[in-house]
Design an enzyme around this catalytic site. Structure first.
Site, short mmCIF file in Angstrom:
data_model
loop_
_atom_site.label_atom_id
_atom_site.label_comp_id
_atom_site.label_asym_id
_atom_site.label_seq_id
_atom_site.Cartn_x
_atom_site.Cartn_y
_atom_site.Cartn_z
N ARG A 103 0.42 -0.74 -0.35
CA ARG A 103 -0.20 0.51 0.11
C ARG A 103 0.94 1.28 0.42
O ARG A 103 2.15 1.33 0.06
CB ARG A 103 -0.66 -0.07 1.03
N GLU A 142 -3.08 8.09 7.27
CA GLU A 142 -1.59 8.16 7.70
C GLU A 142 -0.60 8.40 7.17
O GLU A 142 0.28 7.54 6.51
CB GLU A 142 -1.45 6.86 8.65
N GLU A 298 -8.13 5.37 16.00
CA GLU A 298 -7.07 3.52 15.90
C GLU A 298 -6.46 3.60 16.42
O GLU A 298 -5.44 3.92 17.35
CB GLU A 298 -6.39 3.39 14.31
N LYS A 347 -4.22 -10.66 8.30
CA LYS A 347 -5.19 -11.01 8.89
C LYS A 347 -5.58 -11.56 10.58
O LYS A 347 -5.72 -12.16 10.93
CB LYS A 347 -5.66 -12.18 8.11
N PHE A 348 -3.78 -11.31 10.62
CA PHE A 348 -3.95 -12.09 12.47
C PHE A 348 -4.19 -10.34 13.29
O PHE A 348 -3.99 -10.51 14.26
CB PHE A 348 -2.77 -12.55 12.57
#
Ligand code: GLA
Length: 656
Positions: A103, A142, A298, A347-348
């Site tokens: 990203r 960010e 966040e 995903k974790f």
């Protein structure tokens, strides 16, 4: 009080969305950050927008009473963009390309990236500016997080333009950068390149300007998006998520452009002291826009995925860190993310709805926190803070340049000073040396190496007006160009401090062993100093402490001078944590600053926000608050009730 998190419905089939809204309502969620990484889903190809799915999500959320913090989705261009326009890709200092596949692969100054981003934001803003679900705008994500600086040809062109705006001709730049040194003189702005890979150390003034340029270039992008939102009729508050004391961006220069400050915060649950650094970040965020509550945009509900080992939060720890943010001025507690991803790099990473489902401890704690936050009274952002700690991004950039007497982590030292006050339950604002400091009983200014004449005059006026200033080693050394003023060191504050530094006396540091320390003897006690043992020429100050050993044994190490109605202290070294604690205690006592509550243990945080006393227990050890604090505001709690592991309590009025 906003409560919610990043919501990425594009990762899930539509039937899951109904379940999401149902669960959001069950958890008391009232705001979600929507579409942060949805560019590729919104725009499948240049000129082809698909808003049908987003319309349906927005409508479902609105029907469920959930507000939307709508993202502009510009943080990650889709692969079609870099295939069609490879020039949007950024480069590192050695010229290597950052490719897509992760990203944030874009050069902030690329005209093509800017055009594509502007087209996307225009389409989003025009479609949703008056959608009743939108309560806030989340610009990009960010900024600079992964790509701290871009050295591409786009950056070179923009850097030159920025320099042309800053300097009145190339000779002014040559003078400011000291380019007569090492044959660096420029005949034209076109000869200048970003500080790319070079055989040896780069011009420090040029490096400093490149940091300023990088921060400004990202701010320019933010401003472009914000103005598109406004032009499309979006009247809701606009923000972007900061990263605490993030090095690459001077958030202080950004703050006026944000309607409210938003911060992302990920303290390591495995570090029992990480709540203290989090407290510093929260005070920094509040101080960026005094009087305006900020939002914790966040945090992780439980573990993250990006450390070497990703410890879960202890039971209650997520709530303790959330309440810490509220106590320190936040009016919103949000998470990354709502529903745990099935695939991809994160995903974790924990989520409010864990992959393991709603039978989990995390989900129960999320529901409980939503209920508790909803019961909080409305409060102003006014947090009791008699102390100002000076932190300036531009100074940090300069102080951490290479080729200095000794290399060290400036932020770590700043945080240690903050921690010294935090352990003593004294409130701290984090201010710039040029800010109005007159309301503070004590100002602590560590390593203010880069000091402008205006900031020096501001600090001198603060002391003359009755303030107590503590400055420590390696301060008042260079001007805004990273150049020594003529006439030695401590040139601007010599009169206020009553001394000059004549030699910095770097102490050896070694990554594998303890740094060399010096002892400073001080009225029967002593403290340990590190990094510097400066030689002082004391002209008009009282010597309170002397070096007890080392090269400067017997020479002044700590001084004070009454200047006008105030007092200026100077410490010619950097104390270790214990020494900072002792010194802070002494200076606070001298200035009449008392703890919020006396006698609290160090792991219990005490903050007064708008007349409400917050106590937060950041450890496993239970704690009994003094019954003199009266009755907590939570239903069912009594005065003197034990606060268990990671528990917290709010009292209706400040401690006596
Ligand atoms: C950052 C990002 C999020 C996510 C989290 C994970 O804060 O903004 O998209 O990657 O980190 O901790």
């Amino acid at each position: 009080m906003y409560y919610g998190g990043d919501y990425n419905p594009e990762q899930w089939p539509e039937p899951v969305w109904d379940d999401d809204v149902r669960l959001m309502r069950a958890a008391g969620v009232n705001l979600v950050s929507l579409g942060v990484f949805a560019w590729a889903r919104i725009q499948r190809a240049e000129g082809e927008f698909d808003f049908g799915w987003l319309d349906r999500v927005m409508d479902k959320l609105h029907a469920g009473g959930i507000g939307v913090n709508l993202a502009t989705a510009t943080a990650s261009p889709p692969p079609w963009a870099s295939r069609a326009y490879p020039e949007i890709l950024p480069k590192d200092a050695s010229g290597a390309t950052y490719w897509p596949g992760s990203r944030q692969a874009y050069a902030p100054t690329s005209p093509v990236y800017r055009r594509l981003a502007a087209e996307l934001v225009t389409a989003i803003a025009e479609r949703y500016a008056s959608h009743p679900a939108v309560v806030m705008w989340h610009v990009n994500n960010e900024y600079g997080c992964h790509l701290h600086a871009d050295y591409s040809d786009n950056a070179a062109v923009a850097f030159r333009a920025w320099l042309r705006g800053r300097y009145d001709g190339i000779e002014a730049l040559n003078e400011a950068w000291g380019t007569t040194f090492w044959s660096q003189r420029y005949g034209d702005f076109e000869e200048i390149v970003p500080p790319r890979l070079a055989p040896y150390s780069l011009n420090p003034s040029g490096l400093l300007d490149f940091k300023r340029f990088t921060s400004d270039a990202l701010l320019d992008l933010y401003r472009m998006e914000k103005s598109i939102i406004r032009a499309a009729g979006g009247v809701q508050p606009v923000t972007t998520n900061f990263l605490g004391a993030f090095e690459p961006i001077d958030y202080r220069s950004w703050a006026p452009d944000l309607d409210l400050i938003a911060d992302d915060s990920y303290p390591d649950p495995a570090d029992a002291e990480s709540f203290r650094a989090a407290a510093f970040d929260r005070d920094l965020m509040r101080s960026l826009k005094p009087g305006v509550p900020w939002v914790l945009m966040e945090q992780a509900p439980d573990a993250v995925n990006w450390r070497t080992s990703n410890a879960p939060k202890a039971p209650g720890q997520m709530a303790a860190l959330s309440v810490q943010a509220v106590a320190r001025g936040a009016d919103g507690v949000m998470f990354f993310q709502w529903r745990q991803s099935r695939s991809g790099s994160e995903k974790f990473h924990s989520a409010m709805v864990p992959h393991a489902g709603t039978g989990t401890r995390t989900w129960k704690e999320i529901v409980e926190l939503g209920r508790d936050l909803a019961s909080f009274p409305r409060m102003s952002a006014d947090v009791e803070a008699p102390v100002a700690l000076v932190y300036d991004w531009q100074n940090r950039w300069a102080v951490e340049n290479s080729d200095h007497p000794v290399r060290f982590d400036h932020l770590e030292v700043v945080r240690q000073w903050h921690a010294a006050a935090h352990r003593r339950h004294v409130g701290v604002d984090v201010r710039h040396p040029g800010d109005d400091l007159s309301g503070y009983a004590v100002v602590i200014a560590p390593q203010l190496y880069l000091l402008t004449d205006a900031s020096a005059a501001n600090l001198a006026a603060y002391v003359a007006g009755g303030g107590t200033l503590l400055m420590s080693a390696f301060s008042d050394v260079v001007d805004e160009h990273d150049m020594f003023p003529l006439g030695g060191f401590t040139t601007r504050l010599a009169d206020t401090l009553g001394l000059r530094v004549t030699d910095f006396g770097a102490l050896p540091v070694d990554g594998t062993h303890d740094a060399t320390t010096v002892t400073v003897s001080l009225e029967g006690t002593s403290l340990k100093g590190r990094l510097f043992a400066e030689e002082l020429d004391v002209t008009d100050a009282t010597v309170l402490g002397r070096f007890g050993d080392g090269r400067l044994r017997g020479r002044p190490a700590l001084t004070s001078r009454v200047s006008g109605a105030g007092t200026a202290y100077y410490l010619a070294t950097v104390p270790d944590e214990e020494g900072m604690g002792a010194l802070v205690a002494r200076i606070l006592a001298g200035a009449g600053v008392r703890p919020v509550v006396d006698g609290l243990p160090e792991h219990v945080e005490a903050v007064v926000r708008d007349g409400h006393l917050f106590l937060v227990n950041h450890s496993e050890e239970p704690f009994t608050p003094p019954s003199s604090l009266g009755r907590p505001i939570e239903a069912g709690s009594e005065a003197g009730d034990v606060i268990g592991a990671y528990g917290w309590r709010v009292f209706g009025r400040a401690a006596p």
